[in-house]
Design a protein around this motif. Structure first.
Motif, mmCIF file in Angstrom:
data_model
loop_
_atom_site.group_PDB
_atom_site.id
_atom_site.type_symbol
_atom_site.label_atom_id
_atom_site.label_comp_id
_atom_site.label_asym_id
_atom_site.label_seq_id
_atom_site.Cartn_x
_atom_site.Cartn_y
_atom_site.Cartn_z
ATOM 1 N N ASN A 122 31.628 45.650 51.313
ATOM 2 C CA ASN A 122 31.233 44.672 52.358
ATOM 3 C C ASN A 122 32.597 43.889 53.065
ATOM 4 N N PRO A 123 33.868 44.540 53.269
ATOM 5 C CA PRO A 123 34.805 43.802 53.649
ATOM 6 C C PRO A 123 34.795 42.911 54.797
ATOM 7 N N GLU A 124 33.775 43.255 55.736
ATOM 8 C CA GLU A 124 33.826 42.387 56.908
ATOM 9 C C GLU A 124 33.319 40.851 56.440
ATOM 10 N N TYR A 125 32.975 40.571 55.175
ATOM 11 C CA TYR A 125 32.534 39.366 54.654
ATOM 12 C C TYR A 125 33.609 38.981 53.704
ATOM 13 N N LYS A 126 34.041 37.570 53.577
ATOM 14 C CA LYS A 126 34.582 37.045 52.583
ATOM 15 C C LYS A 126 33.454 36.801 51.371
ATOM 16 N N ILE A 127 33.691 37.275 49.998
ATOM 17 C CA ILE A 127 32.789 37.294 48.977
ATOM 18 C C ILE A 127 33.542 36.801 48.020
ATOM 19 N N SER A 128 32.999 35.756 47.239
ATOM 20 C CA SER A 128 33.552 35.499 45.682
ATOM 21 C C SER A 128 32.625 35.705 44.914
ATOM 22 N N LEU A 129 33.024 36.067 43.563
ATOM 23 C CA LEU A 129 32.018 36.235 42.423
ATOM 24 C C LEU A 129 32.453 35.215 41.292
ATOM 25 N N GLU A 130 31.492 34.716 40.732
ATOM 26 C CA GLU A 130 31.908 33.714 39.562
ATOM 27 C C GLU A 130 30.606 34.231 38.344
ATOM 28 N N ILE A 131 31.462 34.386 37.236
ATOM 29 C CA ILE A 131 30.495 34.848 36.068
ATOM 30 C C ILE A 131 30.930 33.967 34.858
ATOM 31 N N TYR A 132 30.022 33.171 34.489
ATOM 32 C CA TYR A 132 30.387 32.016 33.519
ATOM 33 C C TYR A 132 29.081 31.979 32.258
ATOM 34 N N LYS A 133 29.372 31.444 31.204
ATOM 35 C CA LYS A 133 28.551 31.069 29.941
ATOM 36 C C LYS A 133 27.920 29.689 30.481
#
Length: 359
Positions: free
Chosen positions: A335-346
């Protein structure tokens, strides 16, 4: 070991990368063994090819012994990238004179030493102790004590201790076994100091204790109860959240310690920060796909979503971080039409969601 940050490029499959590597491996071996012109004859050739597999890779290389070169694929402790290093190495062919390793391995403490500026860190001047946090008995919160710490060298010492732990514990263990930590001087210590070489055994003991405590823990199958919450941000923009209120009351949250946050940005300038219908429908479809893929059966819990100020955040809690890393990475790439961020943390006690607890 020598290392280099990789540029970000287009993608290729694991097998395609290794097919390419096979055509170069004899030359690379001689370069690594000779330790001459390694930058231009190995790193500069390897980097763009490896970066086509996935972004976020780094690599190290050196001689294990006189006859064997080692290639270590590392992600510098980035949890959401670990699975991609592991998969790449799992796909590696058997090649004489080469050893392939996913993530920096643990190192005998006798061989670990770090010097940064005026800080020299060894097993002789680093200690630790564990803090007990009331209400959070399973949290592993450690204080690392550097006996030569002062205000002038605090930044260098902090960086140095992180490098020391990354090498001593290994990249995977350092990234996953400690929940929170601080770095202090001897004069700030509030408990008896434990030699740093005992840290590995301490963490293994805590891990066994944690596993035993939650080995039979299961989510009781019942109807999810979602609550809709509305609020106003400090900038005056409206916020709407939908959260699984029944899950927030779960008494064994620590058995799902990995929190994933997928944040999708859109243009809501004409709708008080909320999405227009086209974006609303597309983001709902992406959310539905994530919910259908990351299931309770596989160790994942859908916590809910929050929409406000030109972005939508989707929340999951999981027993492990690997599958969410892959699922959300796929969503981002498709989905390159959107800026998307991902965060994974404990976050063993889901403190991230305390603002949603409604009595």
């Amino acid at each position: 070991m020598l290392g280099k940050k990789l540029p970000e490029k287009e993608t290729r499959t694991y097998n395609e990368f290794w097919d390419w590597f096979l055509t170069k491996e004899k030359t690379f071996f001689e370069v690594v063994k000779g330790r001459e012109h390694i930058e231009e004859q190995f790193f500069d050739i390897m980097s763009p090819e490896l970066s086509k597999v996935n972004d976020g890779y780094y690599f190290l290389s050196g001689m294990c012994d006189e006859h064997t070169a080692e290639l270590i694929i590392t992600v510098e402790g980035d949890v959401k990238k670990i699975i991609f290093a592991e998969e790449l190495i799992a796909a590696a062919p058997k090649i004489d004179h080469w050893k392939f390793t996913a993530l920096k391995p643990e190192t005998d403490i006798e061989n670990v030493g770090v010097r940064i500026n005026d800080c020299e860190l060894t097993k002789h001047n680093i200690y630790f102790y564990s803090n007990d946090i009331e209400g959070y008995p399973d949290e592993i919160d450690l204080a690392f004590v550097y006996e030569n710490l002062n205000e002038e060298n605090r930044e260098s010492a902090t960086t140095g201790i992180c490098i020391f732990l990354d090498n001593f514990l290994g990249e995977l263990n350092f990234a996953t076994q400690i929940d929170t930590f601080s770095i202090i001087g001897k004069h700030e210590a509030e408990q008896e100091l434990i030699p740093i070489e005992k840290l590995r055994d301490f963490l293994l003991w805590r891990e066994r204790e944690f596993t035993e405590k939650y080995k039979d823990s299961q989510i009781v199958e019942s109807e999810d109860q979602f609550s809709v919450l509305e609020a106003t941000l400090e900038n005056g923009m409206p916020l709407m959240a939908t959260v699984n209120a029944s899950l927030l009351k779960y008494d064994a949250k620590a058995s799902y310690p990995w929190i994933s946050v997928l944040k999708i940005f859109y243009d809501g300038s004409n709708n008080s920060g909320f999405p227009e219908e086209k974006d609303y429908n597309k983001m709902n479809a992406l959310e539905d796909y994530a919910v259908e893929t990351l299931t309770p059966k596989d160790g994942h819990l859908y916590i809910g979503r929050e929409t406000a100020d030109n972005s939508k955040s989707i929340y999951f809690a999981s027993k492990d971080f690997r599958q969410p890393s892959k699922v959300f990475d796929q969503i981002i790439k498709e989905n390159p039409e959107y800026k998307i961020s991902l965060e994974i943390y404990k976050d063993k006690y889901w403190q991230s969601f305390e603002q949603y607890n409604v009595n």
